[in-house]
Design a protein around this motif. Structure first.
Motif, short mmCIF file in Angstrom:
data_model
loop_
_atom_site.label_atom_id
_atom_site.label_comp_id
_atom_site.label_asym_id
_atom_site.label_seq_id
_atom_site.Cartn_x
_atom_site.Cartn_y
_atom_site.Cartn_z
N UNK A 279 -7.65 -1.93 3.47
CA UNK A 279 -7.97 -2.26 4.87
C UNK A 279 -6.82 -3.06 5.47
N UNK A 280 -6.33 -4.03 4.70
CA UNK A 280 -5.25 -4.87 5.20
C UNK A 280 -4.03 -4.01 5.52
N UNK A 281 -3.75 -3.05 4.65
CA UNK A 281 -2.60 -2.17 4.92
C UNK A 281 -2.88 -1.31 6.15
N UNK A 282 -4.11 -0.80 6.23
CA UNK A 282 -4.45 0.08 7.36
C UNK A 282 -4.26 -0.65 8.69
N UNK A 283 -4.60 -1.93 8.74
CA UNK A 283 -4.47 -2.64 10.03
C UNK A 283 -3.11 -3.32 10.16
N UNK A 285 -0.67 -4.50 7.46
CA UNK A 285 0.05 -5.34 6.50
C UNK A 285 1.12 -4.50 5.81
N UNK A 286 2.34 -5.01 5.77
CA UNK A 286 3.40 -4.29 5.07
C UNK A 286 3.28 -4.55 3.57
N UNK A 287 4.01 -3.78 2.77
CA UNK A 287 3.99 -4.00 1.31
C UNK A 287 4.43 -5.43 1.01
N UNK A 288 5.38 -5.91 1.81
CA UNK A 288 5.89 -7.27 1.62
C UNK A 288 4.78 -8.31 1.82
N UNK A 289 3.98 -8.11 2.87
CA UNK A 289 2.90 -9.06 3.16
C UNK A 289 1.89 -9.09 2.01
N UNK A 290 1.54 -7.90 1.50
CA UNK A 290 0.56 -7.84 0.41
C UNK A 290 1.13 -8.50 -0.84
N UNK A 291 2.38 -8.20 -1.14
CA UNK A 291 3.00 -8.81 -2.33
C UNK A 291 3.00 -10.32 -2.21
N UNK A 358 3.07 -6.09 -7.14
CA UNK A 358 3.70 -4.82 -6.76
C UNK A 358 2.66 -3.71 -6.70
N UNK A 359 1.78 -3.72 -7.72
CA UNK A 359 0.73 -2.70 -7.78
C UNK A 359 -0.19 -2.82 -6.56
N UNK A 360 -0.53 -4.06 -6.21
CA UNK A 360 -1.40 -4.28 -5.05
C UNK A 360 -0.74 -3.74 -3.78
N UNK A 361 0.58 -3.94 -3.70
CA UNK A 361 1.28 -3.53 -2.47
C UNK A 361 1.33 -2.01 -2.33
N UNK A 362 1.11 -1.28 -3.42
CA UNK A 362 1.13 0.18 -3.36
C UNK A 362 -0.24 0.78 -3.04
N UNK B 116 -0.52 -10.73 10.28
CA UNK B 116 0.43 -9.84 9.60
C UNK B 116 1.71 -9.69 10.40
N UNK B 117 1.57 -9.85 11.72
CA UNK B 117 2.76 -9.73 12.58
C UNK B 117 3.57 -11.02 12.58
N UNK B 118 3.09 -12.02 11.83
CA UNK B 118 3.87 -13.25 11.70
C UNK B 118 3.46 -14.35 12.66
N UNK B 119 2.36 -14.13 13.40
CA UNK B 119 1.89 -15.17 14.34
C UNK B 119 1.13 -16.23 13.53
N UNK B 120 1.29 -17.48 13.91
CA UNK B 120 0.63 -18.58 13.19
C UNK B 120 -0.88 -18.53 13.31
#
Lengths: 371, 238
Positions: A279-283, A285-291, A358-362, B116-120
């Motif tokens: 869900x987080x990725x769908x809305x 979140x990049x792989x970086x954010x999840x990692x 890493x696995x989570x981010x995929x 996620x967009x980096x906003x606080x």
């Protein structure tokens, strides 16, 4: 995003606890074992340094068998034979044994105190006993503190009530600060060693002759062992080195167990959270954010478990000092050891979380939103 | 508002490989263009490929062949992280199963794409509260999804889809899990986003009542556009 990571951890307390447990144990083990081996090292080296660098220490060889004393006694008259040897300046008999397993107990005559660096030592309270005292004892300040002893207090040794007449404050010489000293004759009397000694300290006329004298004693007196202070330091260094290796070994094993524990619990937690991560990725979140989210969870866990591990380590050190080391604070958690163990725990935790993160981010968002 | 194509799909094909040499064609050469401010329903029976189409339009999946332009930018060959940015900045999603994060409160769920967009946190939560007020959930902000009814969860999801102020809202069977009354409320909410805020709405559904509210209906069957209908009676505002 740190608040979201913290929230995730507090929402699943049991999982967080189990994941953190390994780090707690690893840090507690490293801190407690590390402090014991560092404390032992310092104690042994202090005790030996106290004898001076130029001494030869003669003891009787330990005979194997049940009931053999840890430090065997021998006839004190042998001192005269050593005194007569070429190159020997002086030789003195002393009683040195252990009280309660780990406190050095020393019986020494007034004229010989210089051999143990005791001649000019400072006193926190009181002063030396006389050679013919029959109920006087001097203790180091660390021992006195551990036992809450003051001058005039009673100390019972081998069922004899002795009176503390002085408390030594030898500053940096920790060996003296944690010992018990008795008049030589009184020590013999207490330990049923009339006419006997456990150690002979030999002072060579010239330090360059020390090795030659040592070799001569080894050749001529088969039952005796002779070592220079340097030999003893080397031997003690070996023993302490071995303890250090065991510490590292246990540290490595507990770390591996902790790392495997983290990896397994985190991977299973990520499998459980697949939908949430999707869900987080769908809305957006990049792989970086999840990692980062997973690594932050790991960072928070490692900081909390690092603090818990240090506290447990401190408590274990306290238990060791109060039981094995007769209440003296020999094993000590140095700031460097505590900081090192703490940072190591954080590093271990983050490295272990890399693969799960890493696995989570995929995670495939489509799979998650379909379910 | 000048008309411009927010979605342009060119000959979209999506194939799934099942085992060694079985290939299933989910989409076979779809061409669709959607303008800004349009309210479009994509209708089709289950297995028609409408969900796959939705995933491709939503940058959750890539076509096997063909190109997808969102606001003039070709997204069909973008990498994962670039697609994440498009999903976050250009699109808002509303799903059939709401797809809220269970451990987070309504306000935290709504704030998520903005974070996620980096906003606080402070700024994102402030905006999330505004949006929850707009969808009528002023008194439910601190509730977690399991403390909310289906209709309320879907409102939270709609508020979440608006948090980064995208021009396009994609809704996949948004009333599929709701009772008639809640479903009706969601339909009206989506419609008001289109009418009042000028959002482009693309709804995938097999629910004809919902589809009839749209300006345009695109019928999908067997991975192809079967036909299109335009609602003649309603006046196009703009």
């Amino acid at each position: 995003m740190l608040d979201l990571s913290a929230k995730e951890l507090t929402e699943h307390k049991l999982r967080t606890f189990l994941t953190s447990l390994g780090i707690v144990i690893a840090i507690a083990a490293i801190v407690s074992l590390g402090s014991i081996s560092a404390g032992m090292d310092a104690m042994v080296k202090d005790t030996l340094r106290q004898m001076g660098a130029d001494k030869i220490i003669v003891t009787k060889k330990i005979t194997a068998g049940l009931g053999a004393p840890m430090i065997p006694a021998f006839d004190e008259d042998i001192v005269d034979d050593f005194k007569a040897m070429n190159g020997v300046d002086d030789a003195v008999p002393i009683i040195r044994t252990n009280y309660l397993g780990s406190v050095p107990l020393i019986g020494i005559e007034e004229k010989d105190r210089g051999f143990m660096q005791m001649a000019d030592v400072d006193f926190k309270e009181g002063g030396w006993f006389f050679d013919d005292d029959t109920d006087s004892v001097v203790v180091g300040k660390d021992f006195a503190e551990a036992r809450n002893l003051n001058v005039g207090d009673e100390l019972k040794i081998e069922n004899r009530k002795l009176t503390v007449v002085g408390i030594i404050d030898a500053g940096e010489m920790r060996g003296l600060n944690m010992m018990i000293a008795l008049p030589y004759r009184l020590a013999q009397d207490l330990l049923d060693m009339e006419g006997k000694a456990t150690v002979v300290l030999i002072k060579p006329g010239d330090i360059t002759q020390a090795d030659a004298i040592k070799e001569q004693i080894r050749d001529e007196y088969e039952d005796y062992d002779a070592m220079t202070t340097e030999d003893m330091l080397a031997r003690a260094g070996n023993i302490v080195g071995t303890i250090g290796l065991i510490t590292i070994g246990i540290g490595v094993i507990t770390s591996l167990v902790a790392a495997v524990g983290i990896i397994i619990t985190m991977i299973s937690s990520i499998a459980e959270r697949k939908r949430q991560l999707g869900i987080m990725k769908a809305v957006g979140a990049s792989t970086h954010v999840i990692m980062m989210q997973i690594l932050q969870e790991s960072l928070i866990m490692s900081i909390v478990s690092g603090i818990a591990g240090l506290l447990i380590g401190y408590m274990l050190v306290g238990v060791v000092n109060n039981t094995l080391l007769a209440g003296m604070q020999i094993a000590a958690v140095t700031p460097a050891l505590a900081a090192g163990a703490f940072l190591y725990g954080i590093m271990l935790s983050i490295v272990s979380a890399l693969y799960p993160a890493w696995k989570a981010s995929r995670t495939d968002p489509i799979e998650a939103i379909r379910s | 508002m000048a008309k411009r194509a927010v979605f342009k799909l060119e000959k979209i094909t999506k194939q799934y490989r099942m085992g060694e040499d079985v290939v299933t064609n989910a989409l076979c050469g779809i061409d669709i263009e959607i303008e800004n401010g349009e309210y479009v329903a994509i209708i089709g029976p289950s297995g028609s490929g409408k969900s796959t189409l939705m995933h491709i339009m939503g940058c959750l999946d890539s076509p096997t062949k063909g190109r997808v332009f969102i606001e003039g930018i070709d997204v069909s060959k973008m990498k994962d992280n670039e697609l994440a940015v498009v999903r976050r900045e250009k699109l808002g999603f509303v799903f059939q199963a709401y797809n809220l994060v269970n451990t987070l409160t309504a306000v935290e769920n709504v704030a998520l794409p903005m974070r996620f967009a980096g906003v606080g946190r402070g700024e994102a939560v402030r905006r999330a509260r505004e949006l929850l007020k707009k969808v009528g959930l002023t008194d439910r902000m601190g509730h977690k999804p399991n403390q909310l009814s289906g209709g309320q969860q879907q409102r939270v999801a709609i508020a979440r889809s608006l948090i980064n102020d995208p021009d396009i809202i994609l809704a996949d069977e948004p009333t599929g899990n709701l009772d008639t009354k809640s479903g009706q409320e969601i339909v009206e909410l989506l419609e008001s986003l289109n009418r009042k805020m000028g959002k482009t709405i693309v709804v995938v559904t097999h629910h004809l009542g919902l589809a009839q509210r749209a300006d345009r209906r695109i019928y999908i069957k067997d991975g192809k556009v079967e036909r299109e209908e335009r609602k003649a009676s309603r006046k196009r505002r703009r």
